[in-house]
Design a protein around this motif. Structure first.
Motif, mmCIF file in Angstrom:
data_model
loop_
_atom_site.group_PDB
_atom_site.id
_atom_site.type_symbol
_atom_site.label_atom_id
_atom_site.label_comp_id
_atom_site.label_asym_id
_atom_site.label_seq_id
_atom_site.Cartn_x
_atom_site.Cartn_y
_atom_site.Cartn_z
ATOM 1 N N ASP A 18 0.829 -1.210 0.000
ATOM 2 C CA ASP A 18 0.000 0.000 0.000
ATOM 3 C C ASP A 18 0.864 1.261 0.000
ATOM 4 O O ASP A 18 0.544 2.247 -0.671
ATOM 5 C CB ASP A 18 -0.925 0.000 1.231
ATOM 6 N N LEU A 19 1.970 1.215 0.777
ATOM 7 C CA LEU A 19 2.860 2.369 0.833
ATOM 8 C C LEU A 19 3.547 2.616 -0.523
ATOM 9 O O LEU A 19 3.809 3.762 -0.890
ATOM 10 C CB LEU A 19 3.924 2.157 1.915
ATOM 11 N N LEU A 20 3.827 1.541 -1.245
ATOM 12 C CA LEU A 20 4.543 1.656 -2.515
ATOM 13 C C LEU A 20 3.623 1.790 -3.726
ATOM 14 O O LEU A 20 4.106 1.976 -4.846
ATOM 15 C CB LEU A 20 5.447 0.421 -2.708
ATOM 16 N N GLN A 21 2.316 1.686 -3.490
ATOM 17 C CA GLN A 21 1.347 1.745 -4.590
ATOM 18 C C GLN A 21 1.491 2.991 -5.466
ATOM 19 O O GLN A 21 1.478 2.888 -6.702
ATOM 20 C CB GLN A 21 -0.077 1.667 -4.018
ATOM 21 N N PRO A 22 1.669 4.178 -4.900
ATOM 22 C CA PRO A 22 1.795 5.375 -5.760
ATOM 23 C C PRO A 22 2.997 5.328 -6.700
ATOM 24 O O PRO A 22 2.976 5.925 -7.767
ATOM 25 C CB PRO A 22 1.928 6.523 -4.748
ATOM 26 N N LEU A 23 4.052 4.602 -6.302
ATOM 27 C CA LEU A 23 5.262 4.550 -7.116
ATOM 28 C C LEU A 23 5.258 3.407 -8.124
ATOM 29 O O LEU A 23 5.774 3.550 -9.239
ATOM 30 C CB LEU A 23 6.500 4.419 -6.219
ATOM 31 N N PHE A 24 4.691 2.257 -7.730
ATOM 32 C CA PHE A 24 4.840 1.055 -8.555
ATOM 33 C C PHE A 24 3.516 0.516 -9.100
ATOM 34 O O PHE A 24 3.528 -0.454 -9.855
ATOM 35 C CB PHE A 24 5.547 -0.045 -7.756
ATOM 36 N N GLY A 25 2.410 1.110 -8.733
ATOM 37 C CA GLY A 25 1.128 0.700 -9.289
ATOM 38 C C GLY A 25 0.814 -0.753 -9.044
ATOM 39 O O GLY A 25 0.898 -1.243 -7.918
ATOM 40 N N ALA A 26 0.488 -1.503 -10.131
ATOM 41 C CA ALA A 26 0.067 -2.900 -10.006
ATOM 42 C C ALA A 26 1.198 -3.806 -9.529
ATOM 43 O O ALA A 26 0.947 -4.924 -9.068
ATOM 44 C CB ALA A 26 -0.471 -3.407 -11.346
ATOM 45 N N LEU A 86 -2.428 -12.996 -3.765
ATOM 46 C CA LEU A 86 -2.300 -13.901 -4.910
ATOM 47 C C LEU A 86 -2.737 -13.243 -6.211
ATOM 48 O O LEU A 86 -2.381 -13.696 -7.291
ATOM 49 C CB LEU A 86 -3.112 -15.175 -4.666
ATOM 50 N N SER A 87 -3.525 -12.177 -6.108
ATOM 51 C CA SER A 87 -3.976 -11.489 -7.328
ATOM 52 C C SER A 87 -2.963 -10.457 -7.806
ATOM 53 O O SER A 87 -3.124 -9.905 -8.901
ATOM 54 C CB SER A 87 -5.323 -10.806 -7.063
#
Length: 234
Positions: A13-21, A119-120
């Motif tokens: 969640d913390l890295l979502q803005p940088l790495f997306g999916a 897993l998704s």
């Protein structure tokens, strides 16, 4: 296991803005780096132990001359010498042993249903819970997931080659013993010495058979190990 899954999800969640999916994959890489950072003091201690064992080689050579006809006495004398110098022959194994629980956690997490929503998650087009065999069956080696694995294999091969050079250099830096000093060795030591330079290449096999999430841990940890060894044993 659920606590561990929650930790990975929070990092994702913390890295979502940088790495997306691919945030979960990035979280696994970050988690691996944190584990290796915690183990680094042990790695430094192992490097000091290796240098201390190298410094003991002249004395070990003398023990070989003295006990050339008594292998058991030679082994006891070598162990006593290591104890006197406060050098453990097994100190180099400690960093690996302390990393194994994290690898098995990732392996079991992404091999079962306890991973939940993790897993998704994917690394680009490859699912983190999938294996190389799954990628080959879904699009072949040139499919989306197949290309992800191809890139991982290429990275591992490059790191393994550098690791091979580093290990060979570390072994070559040990003072050679004259032929007359070559005698009985500790059981299995010769085999370990011969295999050590090739250990990094075993990562290729691991990446091919474990879930992608565990493979990311292995690739990141191996890359860290090679860089760390090059730095500590220079």
């Amino acid at each position: 296991m659920s606590v561990f899954a929650s930790l990975v999800e929070r990092l994702a969640d913390l890295l979502q803005p940088l790495f997306g999916a691919s945030a979960a994959a990035a979280a696994i890489i970050l988690f691996t780096a944190l584990v290796r950072l915690l183990v680094h003091p042990l790695s430094r201690a192992a490097a000091r132990g290796q240098k201390a064992r190298t410094a003991l080689q002249p004395r070990i050579a003398e023990l070989r001359r003295k006990h050339a006809r008594d292998p058991e006495k030679l082994q006891r004398a070598v162990l006593e010498l290591h104890s006197e110098a406060k050098v453990s022959p097994l100190s180099g194994c400690l960093p690996m042993l302390f990393q194994m629980p994290a690898f098995f956690l990732l392996y079991h997490l992404f091999s079962g249903s306890s991973a939940g929503d993790l897993l998704s998650h994917r690394l680009l087009t490859a699912p983190l819970g999938g294996r190389w065999a799954d990628a080959l069956g879904d699009g072949g080696p040139l499919g989306g997931a197949g290309l992800v694995y191809a890139a991982l294999f290429a990275l591992v091969a490059a790191v393994a080659f550098v690791g091979y050079r580093v290990n060979r250099r570390a072994l070559a830096d040990r003072p050679p013993l004259p032929a007359a000093d070559e005698g009985p060795q500790l059981p299995g030591l010769g085999a370990v010495t011969r295999v050590l330079p090739f250990m990094s290449f075993l990562t290729l096999v691991t990446v091919a058979v474990v879930p992608l999430a565990a493979a990311l841990y292995v690739v990141t940890s191996t890359t860290w190990s090679v860089a760390e060894r090059a730095l500590l044993y220079r």
